[in-house]
Design an enzyme around this catalytic site. Structure first.
Site, short mmCIF file in Angstrom:
data_model
loop_
_atom_site.label_atom_id
_atom_site.label_comp_id
_atom_site.label_asym_id
_atom_site.label_seq_id
_atom_site.Cartn_x
_atom_site.Cartn_y
_atom_site.Cartn_z
N LYS A 68 -7.03 3.57 100.32
CA LYS A 68 -7.98 2.58 99.83
C LYS A 68 -9.18 2.55 100.77
O LYS A 68 -9.03 2.44 101.98
CB LYS A 68 -7.33 1.20 99.75
N ASP A 157 -3.06 -13.86 94.43
CA ASP A 157 -3.56 -13.24 93.20
C ASP A 157 -2.41 -12.55 92.47
O ASP A 157 -2.51 -11.41 92.03
CB ASP A 157 -4.67 -12.24 93.51
#
Length: 743
Positions: A68, A157
């Site tokens: 990432k 989340d």
């Protein structure tokens, strides 16, 4: 993380937050290096950054990862990304994709390499699975979330797109991009998914454990109906009651998604316990059903379902079994005929007291959500809360008792015995609150007394409890087993060990719950060891690990204890260092991540160190025995029999590494503690023998070995003594040969 195919990119989920605009930098070309990793292909792009499939390219080893890389060098995004890396590094759970590497790209953007999960989001693929399989996947998801909460990290989340099913069909939780230490920094309102965000999160209020619980409730609704709940203007949910035909599941989701945080489940474990109850046809805590409801559930329950029947006790201690199963007994007994009303009331009283303690513990967890992921800080917060309650005991004795029990048991199960005694001793001495709760707490106080070297106090409490339980409905119960086992350990008397064996074997004839049977097998192993039956002890420990490992919701703390005992048996009785290392590594790997640091992890380090020493890994042995001794001293004391055990192992490692001065300090301390506390000098004799031989005093070493050998009772019953004596004898013989000294 994920490699599911999605050329369109609209529903990609890998490491994506929901933060508005995609500020994507040009994608990296194939072959671009990020540290030792070479980019192979893009996987996904989201609000935080881009994700690539990459492979190690420096020739050290071959591995594929997901890398990432954030979009730009925006300071806020860089700080948030760094926090995400750190939080992932602190977690080690099979349901959470782990971090492997990290660094900074040549253009200044930070990156991290993650475990590459071959899988796809749980929805919609889970829709094709039977309902039971979907519920089991949800329970596994709760376990991963609970692990994060145990590190005091909130995900913030949670949504089905961030839950993957890997190639083996196992749940993997991803994207901690906006996660934070509970009670930590605020996050912009757009940095989460509104469809699963809790009402208080939508209002911009600080998130708590209950924020994640709300999102889990939305995911469960989606798993069962195919869609998350509709939302009202005030953030509350409108459940699809038409699709949720099971009233238990409707009640569970309603509680998880309650508008007020205080009305939701206290922990992810508690939510998982209720879902597991549906699978096992047990009553769920979310439904306030009457006797007919509870009795109906009991009648439908399969025998194996009793494994989870005391689930709220497990939730109370964060997944730690202590064998106090009054709630399960209360439920069963309440369903019996009216003629047994007295017996039912006996257990219902205990269950009511424990429920109050459970609620107190849930409140404590919410208070902890504002602290750092640090054991000492957590302990200070718990002690402060207990002192507040204790000081207010005259005005609210029931609440003070519930909190005293919850905090005292917490410390006792973490083997932080000094704090456990500091909490339980004054409460039990004053005797405020329900008597049933006090009786249960006496078991924990006695255990903490014993392992911290105050055996006389422990024995007095346990003898009283044994007499009381033998005369009431607790006779030959799991609770009675705990008491007689602790009493046998405290007295180390053969008759006490045999009594424990008798009670345990009687309990095994009637107990069919795997969770409790594992505990009973573990206790039977210790009792058999006490009468010198080493073969029987090893067999019992193996059965305990097997039974617990086969339980999909096994309590990691209890399984950790059984694995430590099995590791000791494999090393000390079977002389199998490799087998011992295997069990110790498990305890110090995924289990430590689940239960944290305690005296059992100290014993695991000690055992691993001794196994390494037996294999010739001197440096590894020294490191592990040192860590083990420090943990034992921290959570018991440096004057306990357990400390002598660890010190003997560490002294042997010091001698083997040539640190004779360091060994002298440890051995001298062992001798002083044994004399001061009137403990067996056998371990000190063996440690001194090694030290003397290494200094050239073979005659003195042999004299010490003879003294250790003369303690036949200790060699027959003590788990490590005979093996350590053989190891010490081999060491002295090798030194004599090296120095040219004959018999």
């Amino acid at each position: 993380m994920t490699t599911s195919d999605n050329s369109g990119g609209s529903d990609r989920t890998f490491m994506r937050t929901s933060a508005g605009v995609d500020r994507s930098a040009p994608p990296l070309a194939e072959g671009v290096r990020l540290g030792p990793w070479a980019v192979e292909a893009p996987i996904a792009s989201g609000g935080m950054g881009q994700v690539y499939r990459a492979r190690r390219a420096d020739g050290v080893y071959d591995q594929a990862v997901a890398v990432k890389l954030i979009h730009d060098n925006d300071p806020i995004r860089v700080d948030r990304f760094g926090a995400e890396r750190q939080r992932l590094a602190e977690m080690d759970h099979p349901g959470i994709a782990r971090i492997i590497d990290g660094g900074t790209h040549e253009d200044g953007r930070p990156w991290m390499a993650m475990e590459l999960v071959e899988g796809a989001p749980i929805m919609p693929q889970a829709s094709a699975l039977p309902r039971g399989e979907r519920l089991r996947l949800f329970v596994a998801l709760c376990a991963a979330v609970s692990h994060a909460h145990g590190r005091l990290v909130l995900h913030r989340d949670l949504k089905s797109q961030n839950v993957l099913l890997d190639a083996k069909g196992a749940v993997r939780l991803i994207d901690f991009g906006i996660a934070a230490l509970a009670g930590g920094e605020t996050v912009p309102s757009g940095s989460f998914t509104t469809s699963t965000a809790a009402p208080e999160q939508l209002r911009g209020e600080p998130p708590t454990v209950q924020t994640d619980i709300f999102a889990l409730g939305c995911i469960l609704h989606e798993l069962l109906t195919g869609a998350v709940p509709d939302r009202a203007e005030d953030g509350s949910v409108r459940l699809n009651s038409g699709a949720l035909t099971d009233p238990d599941l409707l009640a569970i989701i309603r509680r998880a998604t309650a508008t007020l945080p205080a009305d939701r489940y206290a922990t992810a474990d508690a939510l998982a316990d209720d879902v597991a109850a549906v699978l096992d046809h047990r009553p769920v805590a979310a439904r306030q059903g009457g006797t007919l409801y509870r009795a109906g559930k009991f009648v439908r329950r399969a025998p194996v379902a009793a494994a989870l029947a005391a689930a709220f006790v497990v939730a109370l201690v964060g997944g730690t079994l202590v064998s106090l199963n009054y709630a399960r007994q209360a439920e069963a007994e309440a369903a019996r005929a009216q003629s047994e009303l007295e017996r039912a009331e006996f257990f219902l009283d205990r269950a009511e007291a424990l429920n109050e303690a459970k609620d107190a513990y849930g409140d404590l967890l919410r208070r902890l959500s504002g602290s750092d992921a640090d054991v000492e800080r957590e302990s200070r917060i718990l002690m402060e809360r207990w002192r507040e309650a204790h000081d207010n005991r005259k005005n609210a004795p029931g609440t003070a008792a519930a909190i005293s029990y919850a905090v005292g048991m917490h410390f006792s199960m973490r083997r932080d015995n000094q704090r456990a005694i500091a909490v339980l001793e004054p409460w039990i001495a004053e005797g405020y609150g329900p008597k049933g709760l006090i009786d249960l707490a006496r078991v924990f106080l006695a255990n903490s007394y014993d392992v911290s070297g105050q055996s006389d106090k422990a024995i007095a409490i346990l003898e009283d409890l044994d007499r009381e339980m033998s005369a009431n409905f607790d006779a030959n119960s799991v609770n009675h087993v705990q008491v007689v086992s602790d009493l046998a350990m405290a007295t180390n008397a053969p008759e006490a060990q045999q009594r424990a064996i008798n009670v345990i074997e009687a309990a095994l004839k009637t107990e069919d719950a795997p969770h409790y049977r594992s505990f009973l097998w573990n206790q039977l192993g210790s009792a058999r060891l006490g009468v010198g039956d080493r073969i029987g002890a090893t067999a019992a420990y193996r059965e305990a690990v097997k039974t617990e490992a086969e339980n999909p919701l096994a309590d990691q703390a209890n399984l950790g204890t059984t694995r430590v005992n099995l590791a000791a048996a494999e090393l000390y009785f079977a002389d199998q260092p490799e087998a011992a290392l295997k069990q110790a590594d498990i305890v110090l790997g995924p289990m430590r991540a689940a239960i944290g640091e305690n005296v059992m992890t100290g014993f695991a380090h000690m055992l691993r160190g001794e196994a390494k020493l037996a294999r010739g890994d001197l440096a590894g042995a020294l490191a592990d025995t040192r860590i083990g001794l420090e943990m034992i001293a921290r959570y018991n004391s440096d004057t306990s029999p357990s400390w002598l055990n660890g010190a003997c192992a560490h002294a042997a490692a010091l001698v083997a590494n040539g640190d004779l001065a360091g060994a002298e300090v440890v051995v001298a301390r062992m001798e002083a503690v044994a004399k001061e506390k009137d403990l067996s000098p056998t371990m000190g004799e063996m440690a001194r023998a090694r030290l003397l031989a290494s200094r050239g005093d073979i005659a003195g070493a042999r004299k010490r070995l003879a003294l250790a050998r003369a303690n036949k009772a200790g060699l027959e019953r003590g788990m490590p003594n005979a093996w350590r004596l053989a190891q010490a004898e081999a060491w002295v013989a090798a030194e004599a040969k090296r120095q040219g000294v004959g018999r």
